[in-house]
Design a protein around this motif. Structure first.
Motif, short mmCIF file in Angstrom:
data_model
loop_
_atom_site.label_atom_id
_atom_site.label_comp_id
_atom_site.label_asym_id
_atom_site.label_seq_id
_atom_site.Cartn_x
_atom_site.Cartn_y
_atom_site.Cartn_z
N GLY A 1 0.78 -1.22 0.00
CA GLY A 1 0.00 0.00 0.00
C GLY A 1 0.81 1.27 0.00
O GLY A 1 0.25 2.36 0.12
N LEU A 2 2.12 1.18 -0.15
CA LEU A 2 3.00 2.34 -0.17
C LEU A 2 3.67 2.42 -1.53
O LEU A 2 4.35 1.49 -1.95
N VAL B 1 -5.01 9.70 -1.80
CA VAL B 1 -4.03 9.28 -0.79
C VAL B 1 -3.01 10.40 -0.59
O VAL B 1 -2.70 11.15 -1.51
N PRO B 2 -2.47 10.53 0.62
CA PRO B 2 -1.46 11.55 0.87
C PRO B 2 -0.21 11.34 0.01
O PRO B 2 0.21 10.20 -0.23
N ILE B 3 0.38 12.45 -0.44
CA ILE B 3 1.62 12.42 -1.21
C ILE B 3 2.70 13.13 -0.41
O ILE B 3 2.53 14.29 -0.02
N ILE B 4 3.79 12.44 -0.17
CA ILE B 4 4.95 13.02 0.52
C ILE B 4 5.97 13.39 -0.53
O ILE B 4 6.44 12.53 -1.28
N GLU C 1 4.53 5.46 8.67
CA GLU C 1 3.69 5.90 9.79
C GLU C 1 2.27 6.19 9.31
O GLU C 1 1.29 5.78 9.95
N ILE C 2 2.15 6.90 8.18
CA ILE C 2 0.82 7.20 7.64
C ILE C 2 0.12 5.92 7.19
O ILE C 2 -1.09 5.74 7.42
N ALA C 3 0.87 5.01 6.56
CA ALA C 3 0.29 3.76 6.06
C ALA C 3 -0.23 2.88 7.19
O ALA C 3 -1.07 2.01 6.97
N TYR D 1 -5.08 -2.98 10.45
CA TYR D 1 -5.91 -2.53 9.34
C TYR D 1 -5.54 -3.32 8.10
O TYR D 1 -4.56 -3.02 7.42
N ALA D 2 -6.32 -4.35 7.80
CA ALA D 2 -6.05 -5.17 6.62
C ALA D 2 -6.34 -4.38 5.36
O ALA D 2 -7.26 -3.55 5.33
N ILE D 3 -5.55 -4.62 4.33
CA ILE D 3 -5.80 -3.99 3.04
C ILE D 3 -7.01 -4.65 2.40
O ILE D 3 -7.07 -5.87 2.26
#
Length: 258
Positions: free
Chosen positions: A15-16, A98-101, A195-197, A254-256
């Motif tokens: 998921g990352l 989704v957040p973008i870093i 951390e976010i994931a 938190y399962a995908i």
């Protein structure tokens, strides 16, 4: 989910995603690159397994701006069509669920500083440099995006002069959120992404939706909308898992979900 691109490389695990702009030598953006970026961030948002993305540049430059060759013979009608592609790409990044870093590894010039500003959080290498140099090449840039971060005075200074800011100056101007050594850049960005994931995926997506929508609302309007999102997140199984984990003093799982 397929990410078959020529200049925008994507690797994804658990998921990352790591999205890398790779167009030697300066990662300049052409019309083809704009379209690849737009498709990439649309696909990331549509992928329900995706939780967070790190966006960086290959080599020593984050993004050196537009490919100036595209502008040499660009007439009014062509410019209008070209800029429509640009807007769609910028919107795809801003609206990506989704957040973008942003891991800003080097120069972020013109389009580069706009791409950086469209990330949710920006971590810069000490070697990063930031500029709006369009005044020197016969075009105007994405100052409105930069203004969200830097404010009126600094944005106008950069726009009128084309002056480059160091990473330290960009930090002081709130264009970036953290400055680290070049060796620490990707580890720092990846640690934040992990951390976010680890948080509830639907809650993170709703949080980003809320932050985007409320950014230009009044205080009362914004909080009212945020309350609707709080109610929405309570309908997810992840919300119950988070509450139980807190009470049971354990890490939530938190399962995908597909």
């Amino acid at each position: 989910m397929s990410y078959e691109n020529k200049f925008v490389k994507v690797s994804a695990d658990r998921g990352l995603a790591v999205v890398t702009l790779d167009r030697p030598s300066a990662n300049a953006v052409s019309l083809e690159v704009y379209d690849e970026l737009r498709r990439t961030f649309h696909r990331l948002g549509e992928d329900k397994q995706m939780r967070v993305a790190v966006f960086t540049g290959a080599g020593k430059v984050f993004c050196g701006g537009n490919d100036v060759n595209d502008f040499v013979d660009l007439d009014f009608d062509q410019a209008t069509e070209y800029l429509a592609h640009v807007r769609l790409t910028f919107n795809a990044m801003y609206d990506c669920p989704v957040p973008i870093i942003g891991a800003i590894n080097g120069g972020a010039v013109g389009t580069g500083i706009v791409l950086a500003s469209l990330c949710d959080i920006r971590i810069a290498s000490e070697k990063a440099r930031f500029a709006l140099p369009e005044i020197d090449v016969g075009v105007l840039g994405g100052s409105r995006h930069v203004m969200r971060l830097a404010g009126q005075g600094m944005t106008r200074l950069m726009m009128y002069t084309g002056r480059r800011l160091s990473a330290a100056e960009a930090l002081q101007a709130h264009i970036v959120d953290q400055v680290v050594s070049p060796d620490e850049l990707m580890p720092t960005a990846m640690a934040l992404a992990e951390e976010i994931a680890s948080k509830s995926p639907p809650a993170i997506r709703l949080a980003k939706q809320g932050l985007n929508r409320t950014e230009f609302m009044t205080l009362k309007e914004g909080y009212e909308f945020e309350c609707t999102l709080t109610a929405a997140v309570r309908r997810t199984p992840e919300a119950k898992e988070g509450a139980l984990a807190f009470l049971e003093k354990r890490t939530p799982s938190y399962a995908i979900r597909g």
